[in-house]
Enzyme design. Structure first.
Site, PDB file in Angstrom:
ATOM      1  N   SER A  31       0.815  -1.220   0.000  1.00  0.00           N
ATOM      2  CA  SER A  31       0.000   0.000   0.000  1.00  0.00           C
ATOM      3  C   SER A  31       0.844   1.264   0.000  1.00  0.00           C
ATOM      4  O   SER A  31       1.654   1.461   0.898  1.00  0.00           O
ATOM      5  CB  SER A  31      -0.832   0.041   1.287  1.00  0.00           C
ATOM      6  OG  SER A  31      -2.172  -0.030   1.012  1.00  0.00           O
ATOM      7  N   HIS A  62      -4.076   0.339  -5.493  1.00  0.00           N
ATOM      8  CA  HIS A  62      -3.248  -0.799  -5.872  1.00  0.00           C
ATOM      9  C   HIS A  62      -3.302  -0.961  -7.377  1.00  0.00           C
ATOM     10  O   HIS A  62      -4.363  -1.197  -7.939  1.00  0.00           O
ATOM     11  CB  HIS A  62      -3.756  -2.102  -5.229  1.00  0.00           C
ATOM     12  CG  HIS A  62      -3.448  -2.215  -3.780  1.00  0.00           C
ATOM     13  ND1 HIS A  62      -2.364  -2.906  -3.313  1.00  0.00           N
ATOM     14  CD2 HIS A  62      -4.073  -1.722  -2.699  1.00  0.00           C
ATOM     15  CE1 HIS A  62      -2.343  -2.830  -1.996  1.00  0.00           C
ATOM     16  NE2 HIS A  62      -3.377  -2.120  -1.594  1.00  0.00           N
ATOM     17  N   HIS A  84      -5.150  -9.632  -1.910  1.00  0.00           N
ATOM     18  CA  HIS A  84      -5.414  -9.789  -0.475  1.00  0.00           C
ATOM     19  C   HIS A  84      -6.555 -10.770  -0.249  1.00  0.00           C
ATOM     20  O   HIS A  84      -7.502 -10.828  -1.025  1.00  0.00           O
ATOM     21  CB  HIS A  84      -5.794  -8.442   0.146  1.00  0.00           C
ATOM     22  CG  HIS A  84      -4.756  -7.382  -0.006  1.00  0.00           C
ATOM     23  ND1 HIS A  84      -4.663  -6.606  -1.132  1.00  0.00           N
ATOM     24  CD2 HIS A  84      -3.761  -6.988   0.819  1.00  0.00           C
ATOM     25  CE1 HIS A  84      -3.648  -5.764  -0.989  1.00  0.00           C
ATOM     26  NE2 HIS A  84      -3.084  -5.983   0.178  1.00  0.00           N
ATOM     27  N   TYR A  86      -8.804 -10.479   1.951  1.00  0.00           N
ATOM     28  CA  TYR A  86     -10.078  -9.777   2.208  1.00  0.00           C
ATOM     29  C   TYR A  86     -10.814  -9.385   0.930  1.00  0.00           C
ATOM     30  O   TYR A  86     -11.999  -9.060   0.959  1.00  0.00           O
ATOM     31  CB  TYR A  86      -9.863  -8.532   3.097  1.00  0.00           C
ATOM     32  CG  TYR A  86      -8.976  -7.461   2.519  1.00  0.00           C
ATOM     33  CD1 TYR A  86      -9.405  -6.621   1.492  1.00  0.00           C
ATOM     34  CD2 TYR A  86      -7.690  -7.281   3.016  1.00  0.00           C
ATOM     35  CE1 TYR A  86      -8.578  -5.644   0.972  1.00  0.00           C
ATOM     36  CE2 TYR A  86      -6.853  -6.295   2.504  1.00  0.00           C
ATOM     37  CZ  TYR A  86      -7.302  -5.486   1.478  1.00  0.00           C
ATOM     38  OH  TYR A  86      -6.480  -4.523   0.961  1.00  0.00           O
ATOM     39  N   GLU A  87     -10.106  -9.423  -0.196  1.00  0.00           N
ATOM     40  CA  GLU A  87     -10.772  -9.118  -1.461  1.00  0.00           C
ATOM     41  C   GLU A  87     -11.669 -10.262  -1.916  1.00  0.00           C
ATOM     42  O   GLU A  87     -12.461 -10.091  -2.844  1.00  0.00           O
ATOM     43  CB  GLU A  87      -9.731  -8.830  -2.557  1.00  0.00           C
ATOM     44  CG  GLU A  87      -8.951  -7.551  -2.334  1.00  0.00           C
ATOM     45  CD  GLU A  87      -7.881  -7.356  -3.389  1.00  0.00           C
ATOM     46  OE1 GLU A  87      -8.213  -6.874  -4.482  1.00  0.00           O
ATOM     47  OE2 GLU A  87      -6.716  -7.707  -3.124  1.00  0.00           O
ATOM     48  N   ALA A 114       2.318  -2.221   4.264  1.00  0.00           N
ATOM     49  CA  ALA A 114       1.982  -1.210   5.258  1.00  0.00           C
ATOM     50  C   ALA A 114       1.351  -1.971   6.422  1.00  0.00           C
ATOM     51  O   ALA A 114       0.592  -2.916   6.207  1.00  0.00           O
ATOM     52  CB  ALA A 114       0.984  -0.217   4.676  1.00  0.00           C
ATOM     53  N   MET A 212      -2.574  -7.073   6.921  1.00  0.00           N
ATOM     54  CA  MET A 212      -3.529  -7.914   6.186  1.00  0.00           C
ATOM     55  C   MET A 212      -2.911  -8.610   4.974  1.00  0.00           C
ATOM     56  O   MET A 212      -3.635  -9.017   4.062  1.00  0.00           O
ATOM     57  CB  MET A 212      -4.712  -7.046   5.721  1.00  0.00           C
ATOM     58  CG  MET A 212      -5.391  -6.275   6.836  1.00  0.00           C
ATOM     59  SD  MET A 212      -6.681  -5.202   6.171  1.00  0.00           S
ATOM     60  CE  MET A 212      -7.001  -4.120   7.575  1.00  0.00           C
ATOM     61  N   SER A 213      -1.581  -8.736   4.944  1.00  0.00           N
ATOM     62  CA  SER A 213      -0.960  -9.352   3.764  1.00  0.00           C
ATOM     63  C   SER A 213       0.285 -10.127   4.176  1.00  0.00           C
ATOM     64  O   SER A 213       0.433 -10.488   5.346  1.00  0.00           O
ATOM     65  CB  SER A 213      -0.579  -8.241   2.766  1.00  0.00           C
ATOM     66  OG  SER A 213       0.460  -7.437   3.288  1.00  0.00           O
ATOM     67  N   ASN A 236       0.751   3.581  10.961  1.00  0.00           N
ATOM     68  CA  ASN A 236      -0.145   4.139  11.985  1.00  0.00           C
ATOM     69  C   ASN A 236       0.015   3.328  13.265  1.00  0.00           C
ATOM     70  O   ASN A 236       0.402   2.160  13.205  1.00  0.00           O
ATOM     71  CB  ASN A 236      -1.604   4.039  11.507  1.00  0.00           C
ATOM     72  CG  ASN A 236      -1.990   2.610  11.141  1.00  0.00           C
ATOM     73  OD1 ASN A 236      -1.633   2.124  10.064  1.00  0.00           O
ATOM     74  ND2 ASN A 236      -2.677   1.930  12.027  1.00  0.00           N
ATOM     75  N   HIS A 248      -7.865   4.658   6.372  1.00  0.00           N
ATOM     76  CA  HIS A 248      -6.966   4.289   5.276  1.00  0.00           C
ATOM     77  C   HIS A 248      -6.154   5.500   4.801  1.00  0.00           C
ATOM     78  O   HIS A 248      -5.037   5.342   4.324  1.00  0.00           O
ATOM     79  CB  HIS A 248      -7.773   3.680   4.129  1.00  0.00           C
ATOM     80  CG  HIS A 248      -6.936   3.084   3.038  1.00  0.00           C
ATOM     81  ND1 HIS A 248      -5.970   2.134   3.278  1.00  0.00           N
ATOM     82  CD2 HIS A 248      -6.922   3.304   1.714  1.00  0.00           C
ATOM     83  CE1 HIS A 248      -5.389   1.811   2.132  1.00  0.00           C
ATOM     84  NE2 HIS A 248      -5.942   2.506   1.162  1.00  0.00           N
TER      85      HIS A 248
HETATM   86  N1  HPA Z   1      -4.026  -2.882  10.724  1.00  0.00           N
HETATM   87  C1  HPA Z   1      -3.988  -3.757   9.710  1.00  0.00           C
HETATM   88  N2  HPA Z   1      -3.435  -3.482   8.548  1.00  0.00           N
HETATM   89  C2  HPA Z   1      -2.882  -2.275   8.391  1.00  0.00           C
HETATM   90  C3  HPA Z   1      -2.885  -1.316   9.406  1.00  0.00           C
HETATM   91  C4  HPA Z   1      -3.485  -1.640  10.653  1.00  0.00           C
HETATM   92  O1  HPA Z   1      -3.535  -0.845  11.604  1.00  0.00           O
HETATM   93  N3  HPA Z   1      -2.249  -0.214   8.927  1.00  0.00           N
HETATM   94  C5  HPA Z   1      -1.867  -0.511   7.657  1.00  0.00           C
HETATM   95  N4  HPA Z   1      -2.241  -1.755   7.329  1.00  0.00           N
END
Ligand code: HPA
Length: 275
Positions: A31, A62, A84, A86-87, A114, A212-213, A236, A248
């Protein structure tokens, strides 16, 4: 169609575009980090849509193509955009590109992402070398019939994140004057960000970052005995650490803020990568 037959067709299509070039390192950009592909010299760009059996990316921000060419003296095959869980893809679909890389003769894999920062001593914008991961969810890219041609039914994960490559990365960071962390990445499937309780749980479990990856790809790569490095851009503080909601935009903003540093580190690692 059998997986090996599908992979064979994907490989043949990609090879037909490469004019004899042999990619040495597979690079997956997370990301907000996709711009790095623009630095690749004499690029061959292949749209995922055009590759037989390849999944297609659906996430805003993406991009969906392979960029193959020169970077820091190596030939890299870069995925600009990844798949991903989740997709809605199966884990097997998520790792399909990594398996295709192996079919193309690529033995080295560079994973970036990320991630949310779980470690309270660290800050957004920090870069973390992944030393290990935690996958609590039941699914696995290797669930089901084992493709024996790719690797054994039961396989080691203690070398999933290559220790030699971590040393290469630490040296690269020192050379470039970039501070890096080392830590454990824990997979959550998303697309919801974690709850505050899940983040506390992750910390107690030994995680420094959540995302998530990356984990499915690292598992498939380990199955095929590829040499893998993973780096997280901690975009973050994970949920519940600060008294504010997650979004996001913050992920993309931090990615934007550190992308120069991040790509300098990635390039120095590629330059010094023992292929
Ligand atoms: N959680 C999960 N995936 C992420 C996050 C998060 O806080 N930040 C960037 N990708």
């Amino acid at each position: 169609m059998e997986i090996m037959e599908m992979l064979g067709e994907s490989k043949e299509y990609i090879e037909s575009k490469l004019g004899g070039r042999k990619p040495q390192i597979g690079l997956i950009l997370g990301s907000g980090l996709g711009d790095m592909a623009d630095a690749i010299e004499d690029p061959v760009v292949i749209d995922y849509h055009d590759i037989p059996h390849f999944p297609v990316s659906t996430v805003p921000g993406h991009k969906g193509h392979l960029v193959i060419g020169g970077l820091e003296g190596k030939t890299v095959l870069c995925m600009q955009g990844r798949f991903h869980y989740y997709e809605g893809y199966s884990m097997e679909q998520v790792v399909y590109p990594v398996r295709t890389m192996k079919m193309l003769g690529i033995e080295n894999l560079f994973l970036t992402n990320a991630a949310g920062c779980v470690n309270e001593n660290w800050r957004p914008g920090d870069l973390m070398l992944i030393t290990d991961h935690i996958k609590l969810i039941a699914d696995s890219p290797l669930r089901g019939r084992n493709p024996d041609e790719l690797g054994p039914r039961f396989f080691d994960m203690t070398q999933a994140y290559d220790k030699i490559l971590i040393t290469v990365a630490e040296k690269a960071a020192i050379k470039k004057g970039i501070a890096v962390r080392k830590g454990v990445y824990m997979l959550f499937t998303g697309p919801a960000f974690e709850t505050a309780a899940e983040v506390r749980f992750a910390r107690i479990a030994g995680a420094d970052a959540v995302g998530m990856s990356t984990v499915p790809e690292a598992i498939a790569a380990s199955h095929m005995k590829m040499h893998t490095i993973g780096i997280s851009c901690l975009t973050n503080m994970a949920a519940g650490i600060l008294d504010q909601p997650l979004n996001h935009e913050e992920v993309l903003e931090t990615g934007e803020r550190v992308k120069k540093t991040f790509s300098a580190l990635v390039r120095e690692i590629i330059r010094t990568w023992p292929v």
